[in-house]
Design a protein around this motif. Structure first.
Motif, PDB file in Angstrom:
ATOM      1  N   ASN A 172     105.251 -30.088 -13.672  1.00 12.48           N
ATOM      2  CA  ASN A 172     106.161 -31.255 -13.596  1.00 12.48           C
ATOM      3  C   ASN A 172     107.620 -30.853 -13.839  1.00 12.48           C
ATOM      4  O   ASN A 172     108.437 -31.686 -14.208  1.00 12.48           O
ATOM      5  N   ASP A 173     107.918 -29.601 -13.626  1.00 15.45           N
ATOM      6  CA  ASP A 173     109.285 -29.120 -13.827  1.00 15.45           C
ATOM      7  C   ASP A 173     109.786 -28.329 -12.629  1.00 15.45           C
ATOM      8  O   ASP A 173     110.621 -27.448 -12.758  1.00 15.45           O
ATOM      9  N   ILE A 174     109.247 -28.664 -11.475  1.00 17.26           N
ATOM     10  CA  ILE A 174     109.658 -27.947 -10.265  1.00 17.26           C
ATOM     11  C   ILE A 174     110.695 -28.789  -9.530  1.00 17.26           C
ATOM     12  O   ILE A 174     110.499 -29.982  -9.315  1.00 17.26           O
ATOM     13  N   LYS A 175     111.813 -28.140  -9.188  1.00 14.69           N
ATOM     14  CA  LYS A 175     112.867 -28.854  -8.489  1.00 14.69           C
ATOM     15  C   LYS A 175     112.831 -28.473  -7.012  1.00 14.69           C
ATOM     16  O   LYS A 175     112.429 -27.365  -6.665  1.00 14.69           O
ATOM     17  N   PRO A 176     113.263 -29.393  -6.148  1.00 13.03           N
ATOM     18  CA  PRO A 176     113.220 -29.089  -4.715  1.00 13.03           C
ATOM     19  C   PRO A 176     114.047 -27.849  -4.377  1.00 13.03           C
ATOM     20  O   PRO A 176     115.086 -27.601  -4.974  1.00 13.03           O
ATOM     21  N   GLU A 177     113.565 -27.103  -3.443  1.00 11.88           N
ATOM     22  CA  GLU A 177     114.230 -25.866  -3.039  1.00 11.88           C
ATOM     23  C   GLU A 177     115.106 -26.111  -1.820  1.00 11.88           C
ATOM     24  O   GLU A 177     114.688 -26.744  -0.858  1.00 11.88           O
ATOM     25  N   PRO A 178     116.326 -25.582  -1.819  1.00 17.23           N
ATOM     26  CA  PRO A 178     117.203 -25.750  -0.661  1.00 17.23           C
ATOM     27  C   PRO A 178     116.839 -24.787   0.469  1.00 17.23           C
ATOM     28  O   PRO A 178     116.097 -23.834   0.275  1.00 17.23           O
ATOM     29  N   ALA A 179     117.406 -25.054   1.646  1.00 18.94           N
ATOM     30  CA  ALA A 179     117.288 -24.092   2.745  1.00 18.94           C
ATOM     31  C   ALA A 179     118.089 -22.851   2.402  1.00 18.94           C
ATOM     32  O   ALA A 179     119.025 -22.904   1.606  1.00 18.94           O
ATOM     33  N   ARG A 180     117.703 -21.746   2.974  1.00 19.03           N
ATOM     34  CA  ARG A 180     118.372 -20.486   2.678  1.00 19.03           C
ATOM     35  C   ARG A 180     118.893 -19.849   3.960  1.00 19.03           C
ATOM     36  O   ARG A 180     118.401 -20.142   5.039  1.00 19.03           O
ATOM     37  N   PRO A 181     119.874 -18.949   3.790  1.00 17.83           N
ATOM     38  CA  PRO A 181     120.395 -18.277   4.980  1.00 17.83           C
ATOM     39  C   PRO A 181     119.296 -17.491   5.684  1.00 17.83           C
ATOM     40  O   PRO A 181     118.272 -17.154   5.084  1.00 17.83           O
ATOM     41  N   ALA A 182     119.590 -17.203   6.933  1.00 16.66           N
ATOM     42  CA  ALA A 182     118.602 -16.475   7.713  1.00 16.66           C
ATOM     43  C   ALA A 182     118.344 -15.109   7.098  1.00 16.66           C
ATOM     44  O   ALA A 182     119.250 -14.483   6.565  1.00 16.66           O
ATOM     45  N   PRO A 183     117.095 -14.660   7.164  1.00 16.92           N
ATOM     46  CA  PRO A 183     116.812 -13.302   6.687  1.00 16.92           C
ATOM     47  C   PRO A 183     117.524 -12.286   7.574  1.00 16.92           C
ATOM     48  O   PRO A 183     117.669 -12.488   8.775  1.00 16.92           O
ATOM     49  N   THR A 184     117.985 -11.241   6.995  1.00 18.49           N
ATOM     50  CA  THR A 184     118.645 -10.224   7.809  1.00 18.49           C
ATOM     51  C   THR A 184     117.629  -9.573   8.717  1.00 18.49           C
ATOM     52  O   THR A 184     116.513  -9.264   8.319  1.00 18.49           O
ATOM     53  N   GLY A 185     118.059  -9.418   9.945  1.00 16.87           N
ATOM     54  CA  GLY A 185     117.195  -8.742  10.913  1.00 16.87           C
ATOM     55  C   GLY A 185     116.030  -9.582  11.391  1.00 16.87           C
ATOM     56  O   GLY A 185     115.075  -9.048  11.938  1.00 16.87           O
TER      57      GLY A 185
END
Ligand SMILES: [Zn+2]
Length: 969
Positions: free
Chosen positions: A954-967
């Motif tokens: 009950n302590d998990i916060k939403p995760e944002p989108a992340r930049p594209a992986p390199t390569g």
């Protein structure tokens, strides 16, 4: 043709009657128990044997001896009577009666099963062998460790010693025949006075595990009497029994770390007696397959072994052909790659693993076998009802076959009706198969193996000795001289576990008395040193090295990788520098070491560092009444850097301190809570969801086993509970372990309905059923109504966690609407490779305790997950490589370069695929694992991904989108 076979059998019988060697007739032994054959036995066995060629002159008769109880005298019937199976207590009763009546039998107790049944080993031999068993045990122990004797002494010991040949039935408790057969075998070895039996009795000591999984045995016998006995063709009785053992089905034959008490007890017994041969009797092939150790082979094992294995198998094949028995074959089924099969405990310790797969059913009914067209291309050529071991519904070796079926003749079995070089006389056509046929084949095979052993007892012993001696020399002869498990690793509890698992298997370990400098680097004093100049040096290498798969075109019967350091996230250094062999070490003499933790300082709040120990969750539960928080950032106190996820325990020091120390953790008592963000570690109301099919209960069982070992309480729930609804009022977290066989539909609908309910319930008649759960009808699954209840659970704030193949379920049934689950191509093949996984959200609570961005994980056949991006599927994607969508916590980089151990064919297919996804939904969330973070008792390094999820639910916060992986792409 048949006449020719008959005359071959007559000839064979005549040869046996004449005696196989003139010297044999003289060796009569001390027992006067000679009797005439029992005419009733001969008559009934002939009647129960469905065709004359399904028997042999070795087993078509049985002597009656006054004062010596035959199986019938105790059980009330001869072995192999149709519709008769024996409960474990009665099996023990028989062996005890035999032992009480004969000086040729001795029984030792080796432990208790999970459900409390007594585990025994039964020894059978000549009066002299049994009287001097202790002396023979000592001889074998000396040969097992050649460092203690000179070659001259070895020769003297071999001249006096006798091989111990261990036989085991009922490891797979749905494979019921061999445990019946072994009782008759024991009686025959005691009672019969033919030249062959005398020779075996005098030259060999036979030891028997009557039933390796007795809990499963009784459940299967109950199930047979409740359902199977009424089974006829065209009237299937239904699904298989949901449970065999307490936790596992056939995985007791893949329990590489001996987690299950039955397997561990046998291992402990092994080190007392050192049998040079261990032989497991299974039921899955037509008509009898005898293991020859085919490719892929583990090259660490001694070349002598690879000569011995086909030699014995071919001897059996030739002898049984001579007796006129069709369908005996070798090669082409199980390979010699994974060291995790139970009888491998012998090969792993310089002995010999042997296996049979005998045609049989999960019960004692006579049923049809239909062998396909010899020219057809059917998978194994067997069709019709219950053609293999455990019948429909249950899942013995057939499961492993399904996972690794060959596309070429180099794999498992091929069309069993087809003649091959390794199957010179296949069975063909259609015929009835009875329990007695199974007894005849199994017993004839075993007697033939014992004949071989009794013919060459000194060769067997010499080979055992020389293999052991060769193994002690590998450290100087081969490149790899040893391994170092460095001290001072961040989390020493995993070092402790690894050392203990190696010690359990008899591997000698020392601790460096001072700092060590080798060409591989410097290692602190106290580092654990495994030298390869010891009898089990080959095993140490097999377990600790990275598996380099010998031929990517070959399939394997089980896992392709098991590297212990990678599996447990423990640093293990391979050492080529021969100086390791001369290092000063203190021998670790304890069977189990304990590395105590450390709790320093004084104060009201204990900061307990989360260094990634799986014991953290145990600590939380042992202190369940204390206020415990998890810190959200790193902080330093008392000279220790506490990573995010470390505990702050507000509790009674007299309880906290010993708990920390006992669990090997590191803590500092502080005057007050440090200035760092923290959240309460509330204990979730946890449920583990299980389907009723046996394949599911096993993978669920491994998760249950891990939770039990780490003292995490949970409810085990089934469709019955889900359908009742209102899940959120009872549970905060529901875990779906790996199950469903790669289909969300199977999770929902489970076992196909049979038109009539199939209950799994305890009753006076069937007290072994209804254990670990009860059901009025195990078929049909939770249905769409159950899906709706899971949806309500998540919407109301529940956390649904799906592991491995169970992750198809939320993806395919809309519980995680943005997640899709695809399948790998038919060319993809990954029998449990160990691969890299990149952590993308290191601050997410799921990664508490993980200090590296890239970690080794096991990968088999989980779903290929994707998370949809963009508001609408009709919008064109933005240019450039796509960003990693919100909620992807971990990802497989994929490709061959990221395969760390074992085999993955088509490794590009998992490139940049999510490994863990966190999808908020309503007030709750769904956390999907593509892999299985709780695989058997093996990938300990991944366990905390699950445990952290449970503790921080009950302590998990939403995760944002992340930049594209390199390569990417
Ligand atoms: Zn089996």
């Amino acid at each position: 043709m048949l006449d020719g076979r008959r005359s071959a059998r007559l000839l064979a019988a005549a040869l046996l009657v004449l005696g196989l060697g003139s010297g044999m007739l003289a060796q009569t032994g001390g027992n006067k128990a000679v009797g005439a054959d029992d005419p009733e036995f001969a008559r009934l066995v002939k009647e129960w044997t469905t065709r004359p060629e399904f028997s042999s002159p070795l087993v078509d008769h049985l002597p009656k001896v006054a004062g010596l109880p035959s199986p019938k005298d105790v059980l009330g019937h001869h072995i192999g009577e149709p519709k008769k199976l024996t409960y474990y207590a009665d099996i023990l009763k028989y062996y005890r009666a035999l032992a009480a009546a004969s000086p040729r039998v001795k029984i030792v107790t080796i432990g208790r099963s999970n459900e409390g049944r007594e585990l025994v080993v039964v020894f059978v031999g000549s009066d002299e062998s049994i009287r001097n068993l202790e002396q023979y045990r000592t001889y074998l122990g000396q040969l097992a460790d050649p460092r203690s004797i000179t070659p001259q002494q070895a020769a003297e010991i071999i001249a006096k010693a006798k091989p111990l040949y261990h036989l085991s039935g009922g490891l797979h408790s749905g494979e019921v025949g061999p445990s019946e057969m072994l009782m008759e075998l024991a009686y025959r070895l005691v009672a019969e006075d033919s030249p062959l039996i005398r020779q075996i009795r005098d030259q060999v000591i036979v030891s028997i595990t009557p039933v390796a999984d007795p809990d499963g045995r009784d459940r299967n016998v109950d199930w047979y009497y409740k359902y199977g006995i009424n089974e006829t063709e065209g009237r299937p009785a239904g699904a298989g029994v949901p449970y065999w053992g307490k936790y596992v089905f056939h995985d007791d034959n893949r329990d590489i770390n001996y987690s299950q008490v039955e397997m561990r007890s046998l291992l402990d017994w092994y080190f007392q007696y050192h049998p040079p041969i261990m032989h497991d009797l299974h039921q899955a092939q037509t008509l009898m397959y005898t293991f020859s150790g085919q490719a892929p082979q583990n090259p660490n094992l001694d070349p002598i072994l690879y000569g011995e294995l086909p030699m014995m198998a071919n001897f059996e094949m030739a002898q049984m052909a001579k007796y006129g028995m069709p369908g005996v074959w070798t090669h082409g089924f199980v390979d010699m790659w994974s060291p995790g099969y139970l009888a491998f405990m012998s090969s792993n310790h310089n002995g010999m693993i042997r296996m049979y797969e005998i045609q049989g059913f999960s019960g004692a009914n006579t049923q049809k076998v239909r062998l396909g067209d010899p020219n057809g291309s059917g998978a194994n050529g067997v069709t019709g009802a219950a053609a293999t071991g455990s019948g429909r519904g249950s899942a013995p070796d057939a499961a492993a076959q399904a996972a690794g079926r060959p596309s070429t003749g180099s794999g498992q079995g091929g069309n069993q009706a087809v003649r091959e070089w390794y199957r010179p006389w296949p069975a063909t056509g259609e015929f009835d198969w009875s329990l007695r046929n199974n007894t005849n084949y199994g017993q004839t095979g075993v007697l033939t193996a014992l004949q071989y052993t009794s013919q060459f007892p000194k060769v067997i012993l010499e080979n055992f000795y020389v293999k052991s001696r060769n193994s002690t020399e590998t450290g100087r002869r081969e490149a790899v001289a040893g391994y170092i498990i460095p001290s001072g690793q961040r989390d020493m509890t995993r070092v402790e576990r690894l050392v203990n698992l190696l010690r359990m298997q008899g591997i000698e370990i020392g601790r460096a008395t001072s700092e060590v400098t080798l060409q591989e680097g410097r290692f602190p004093a106290g580092s654990f040193v495994v030298k390869r100049d010891q009898p089990y040096s080959r095993l140490a290498k097999t377990l600790l090295e990275r598996q380099v798969y010998p031929d990517p075109n070959l399939r394997t019967y089980d896992d392709a990788a098991w590297t212990m350091g990678l599996m447990s996230h423990t640093e293990v250094k391979e050492i080529l520098d021969k100086k390791i062999l001369d290092l000063q070490v203190d021998k670790v003499s304890e069977k189990e070491i304990h590395l105590a933790g450390k709790a320093t300082g004084a104060g009201a709040v204990f900061a307990v560092a989360h260094f990634g120990s799986t014991n953290m969750i145990t600590l939380r539960y042992r202190l369940k009444d204390a206020k415990v928080q998890a810190t959200e950032k790193e902080f330093s106190e008392g000279g220790i850097t506490f990573p995010a996820g470390s505990f702050l325990v507000h509790g009674d020091a007299s309880k906290v301190r010993p708990a920390v120390e006992a669990l090997g953790l590191t803590a500092v008592a502080l005057a007050g809570a440090p200035q760092v963000a923290a959240h309460d570690l509330d204990l979730p109301r946890l449920a583990i969801y299980s389907l009723w099919s046996g394949q599911a209960t096993q993978d669920v069982g491994w998760v249950r086993y891990a939770l039990d070992r780490f003292e995490v309480p949970y409810d085990l729930i089934y469709k019955e509970r889900v359908r009742k609804g209102d899940l959120k009022s009872a549970y905060d977290v529901i875990v779906l372990p790996n199950q469903g066989g790669g289909s969300g539909k199977r999770v929902v609908f489970d076992i196909e309905g049979r038109g009539q309910p199939i209950e799994y319930k305890k009753s006076d008649a069937f007290k072994n059923l209804g254990v670990y759960g009860e059901s009025d009808d195990i078929t049909g699954g939770m249905g769409l109504g159950g899906v709706a209840e899971f949806e309500k659970f998540v919407q109301a704030g529940g956390v649904l966690v799906t592991l491995g193949q169970a992750s198809y379920f939320p993806a395919e049934f809309g519980l995680a609407p943005k997640v899709d689950a695809a399948r790998t191509s038919p060319q993809f093949y990954s029998p449990g490779a160990i691969v890299d996984a990149d952590i993308l959200a290191p601050e997410h609570p799921i990664f508490y305790g993980y200090d590296r961005k890239t970690i080794p994980v096991r990968y088999a056949n989980g779903p290929l997950l994707t998370v949809q991006t963009g508001a609408s599927p009709f919008e064109p994607p933005p240019p450039g490589p796509p960003p990693t969508p919100a909620g992807v916590l971990m990802r497989y980089p994929g490709g061959d370069d990221h395969v760390l151990s074992g085999l993955m064919r088509g490794a590009n297919e998992i490139r940049n695929r999510p490994a863990i996804i966190d999808q908020p939904s309503g007030k709750g969330r769904v956390i999907l694992f593509a892999g299985n973070p709780c695989y058997r008792w093996q990938n300990f390094g991944e366990f905390n991904l699950l445990f952290n999820t449970i503790l921080n639910f009950n302590d998990i916060k939403p995760e944002p989108a992340r930049p594209a992986p390199t390569g990417a792409r």
